[in-house]
Design a protein around this motif. Structure first.
Motif, short mmCIF file in Angstrom:
data_model
loop_
_atom_site.label_atom_id
_atom_site.label_comp_id
_atom_site.label_asym_id
_atom_site.label_seq_id
_atom_site.Cartn_x
_atom_site.Cartn_y
_atom_site.Cartn_z
N MET A 86 38.26 38.81 25.76
CA MET A 86 39.81 38.08 25.43
C MET A 86 40.68 39.00 26.06
SD MET A 86 38.89 35.43 24.37
CE MET A 86 40.86 34.69 23.62
N LEU A 87 40.50 40.50 25.60
CA LEU A 87 41.68 41.57 25.85
C LEU A 87 41.99 41.54 27.13
CD1 LEU A 87 44.44 42.99 24.47
CD2 LEU A 87 42.77 44.83 24.31
N TYR A 88 40.85 41.41 27.86
CA TYR A 88 40.79 41.70 29.19
C TYR A 88 41.11 40.00 30.03
CZ TYR A 88 39.74 43.35 33.97
OH TYR A 88 39.93 44.18 35.59
N TRP A 89 41.17 39.30 29.52
CA TRP A 89 41.39 38.07 30.01
C TRP A 89 42.93 37.98 30.03
CZ3 TRP A 89 40.28 32.46 27.33
CH2 TRP A 89 40.60 31.35 27.28
N GLY A 90 43.56 38.41 29.47
CA GLY A 90 45.04 38.44 28.85
C GLY A 90 45.63 39.38 29.79
N GLU A 91 45.15 40.77 30.28
CA GLU A 91 45.95 41.72 30.27
C GLU A 91 45.11 42.49 31.49
OE1 GLU A 91 48.98 42.32 29.34
OE2 GLU A 91 49.48 41.37 27.27
N GLY A 92 43.67 41.90 31.82
CA GLY A 92 43.15 42.53 33.00
C GLY A 92 43.51 42.19 34.43
N ALA A 93 43.03 43.20 35.16
CA ALA A 93 43.08 42.93 36.41
C ALA A 93 42.05 41.96 36.97
CB ALA A 93 42.86 43.95 37.79
N LYS A 94 42.42 40.63 37.40
CA LYS A 94 41.03 39.89 37.63
C LYS A 94 40.68 40.27 39.34
CE LYS A 94 42.84 37.70 33.92
NZ LYS A 94 43.13 38.81 33.14
N SER A 95 41.68 40.64 39.83
CA SER A 95 42.10 40.15 41.76
C SER A 95 40.70 41.98 42.62
CB SER A 95 43.20 39.91 42.21
OG SER A 95 44.25 41.17 41.70
N SER A 96 40.24 42.37 41.49
CA SER A 96 40.15 43.81 42.57
C SER A 96 38.42 43.37 43.09
CB SER A 96 40.44 45.06 41.48
OG SER A 96 39.38 44.52 39.74
N GLY A 97 38.30 42.89 42.40
CA GLY A 97 36.41 42.25 42.50
C GLY A 97 35.47 43.79 42.33
N THR A 98 36.17 45.37 42.55
CA THR A 98 35.32 46.09 42.83
C THR A 98 35.76 46.68 41.15
OG1 THR A 98 36.86 47.85 43.17
CG2 THR A 98 35.80 45.94 44.58
N CYS A 99 36.14 46.77 40.30
CA CYS A 99 36.60 47.74 39.42
C CYS A 99 37.10 46.73 38.07
CB CYS A 99 37.70 49.31 39.53
SG CYS A 99 39.02 48.69 39.57
N VAL A 100 36.99 47.62 36.47
CA VAL A 100 37.32 47.28 35.66
C VAL A 100 38.66 47.68 35.43
CG1 VAL A 100 37.45 46.96 32.99
CG2 VAL A 100 36.03 46.90 34.01
N ASP A 101 40.11 47.02 35.52
CA ASP A 101 41.72 47.53 35.26
C ASP A 101 42.35 47.28 34.46
OD1 ASP A 101 44.14 48.47 35.83
OD2 ASP A 101 44.41 48.57 37.82
N LEU A 102 42.42 47.72 32.83
CA LEU A 102 43.35 47.10 31.67
C LEU A 102 44.45 48.02 31.67
CD1 LEU A 102 42.70 45.38 29.05
CD2 LEU A 102 43.15 47.01 28.20
N GLY A 173 64.02 52.36 26.58
CA GLY A 173 63.10 52.44 24.91
C GLY A 173 62.11 51.08 25.42
N LYS A 174 62.38 50.39 25.72
CA LYS A 174 61.38 49.09 26.35
C LYS A 174 59.57 49.48 25.91
CE LYS A 174 59.93 43.98 27.71
NZ LYS A 174 60.71 43.24 28.42
N LEU A 175 59.71 50.44 26.47
CA LEU A 175 58.18 50.67 26.87
C LEU A 175 58.47 52.39 26.80
CD1 LEU A 175 56.47 48.62 30.08
CD2 LEU A 175 56.21 48.91 27.26
N PRO A 176 58.30 52.59 25.78
CA PRO A 176 58.30 54.01 25.14
C PRO A 176 57.25 54.90 26.32
CG PRO A 176 57.68 53.30 23.67
CD PRO A 176 58.09 52.44 24.31
N HIS A 177 56.49 54.32 25.83
CA HIS A 177 55.25 55.33 26.57
C HIS A 177 54.93 55.39 27.48
CE1 HIS A 177 55.14 56.37 21.92
NE2 HIS A 177 54.99 57.41 22.48
N GLY A 178 55.42 54.23 28.48
CA GLY A 178 55.10 53.69 29.53
C GLY A 178 54.24 52.18 29.43
N VAL A 179 53.36 52.30 30.72
CA VAL A 179 51.95 51.33 31.05
C VAL A 179 50.95 51.94 30.98
CG1 VAL A 179 51.13 49.41 31.82
CG2 VAL A 179 53.61 49.80 31.33
N MET A 180 49.64 52.36 30.02
CA MET A 180 48.46 52.34 30.53
C MET A 180 47.33 51.77 31.29
SD MET A 180 46.84 55.11 31.53
CE MET A 180 47.90 56.33 31.32
N HIS A 181 47.13 52.47 32.07
CA HIS A 181 46.05 51.60 33.17
C HIS A 181 44.60 52.70 32.48
CE1 HIS A 181 48.17 48.39 36.10
NE2 HIS A 181 48.72 49.24 35.80
N ILE A 182 43.76 51.30 32.29
CA ILE A 182 42.21 52.31 32.27
C ILE A 182 41.68 51.58 33.04
CG2 ILE A 182 40.56 52.21 30.33
CD1 ILE A 182 42.57 52.06 28.08
N ILE A 183 41.10 52.46 33.67
CA ILE A 183 40.39 52.05 34.97
C ILE A 183 38.35 52.33 34.61
CG2 ILE A 183 39.79 52.49 38.11
CD1 ILE A 183 43.15 52.38 37.07
#
Length: 198
Positions: A86-102, A173-183
């Motif tokens: 469900m988390l990937y459904w909302g936040e994951g990349a769905k167009s790469s086709g080659t790897c998981v990228d959240l 301060g909105k994203l104090p730690h940036g955004v992390m991609h788990i690939i």
């Protein structure tokens, strides 16, 4: 070069060519015959030739995945698995086709997804990567170290961080730690997750 007579049944030739995805050259070398003898037998037995796309698809399907998905999940693991999908459904990349990228800036979400990868999918850590997205007014090195320690992903497994220059100071301060991609680099894992999403 002297070649041997090519003695093979149509069933065996089809198994080698389509089942094992061997090329005509490989079959010819195995039987010490010419490639033209192989083509002749393919025509004789009316075995259709593969396209390059078909060959690549067959080889991909026969290649074992790099992860070892648990077949029998506990209730807790099922909840973890469903939550990750469900988390990937909302936040994951769905167009790469080659790897998981959240991608997520919430540490709890990143940890939950990574927990599922490690405990349910049982991934190969060598294929896991981190990729930081942040702004130019943030300390990139500190953020990389923060995420590396939090997620237990070595810094040498981090891709070069993306640093956005056109930031809005008012949103500081909105994203104090940036955004992390788990690939995770495995097309089969991507396909499994996307198959659950539908």
């Amino acid at each position: 070069r002297t070649y041997l007579p090519f003695v093979i049944t149509g069933k065996e030739l089809k198994r080698l060519y389509w089942g094992e995805v061997m090329g005509a050259t490989s079959i010819a070398q195995r039987y010490n015959v010419s490639i033209w003898q192989v083509f002749k037998k393919l025509r004789k037995y009316k075995i259709p030739r593969r396209t390059t796309t078909e060959t690549n698809n067959l080889r991909f399907m026969r290649k074992p995945p790099s992860y070892n998905f648990k077949k029998h999940l506990t209730l807790e693991e099922k909840i973890l698995y469903n939550s990750a999908v469900m988390l990937y459904w909302g936040e994951g990349a769905k167009s790469s086709g080659t790897c998981v990228d959240l991608a997520n800036g919430d540490e709890r979400m990143a940890l939950l997804f990574l927990k599922a990868l490690r405990e349910v999918f049982v991934i190969d850590e060598s294929k896991l990567r981190g990729h930081l997205y942040c702004y130019a007014n943030q300390n990139v090195k500190e953020l990389e170290l923060y995420w590396s320690r939090l997620l237990n992903i070595p810094l040498n497994k981090f891709m070069k961080s993306y640093v956005r220059q056109d930031f809005n100071p008012k949103k500081n301060g909105k994203l104090p730690h940036g955004v992390m991609h788990i690939i995770y680099h495995d097309k089969k894992l991507y396909m499994q997750i996307m198959g659950e999403i539908g």
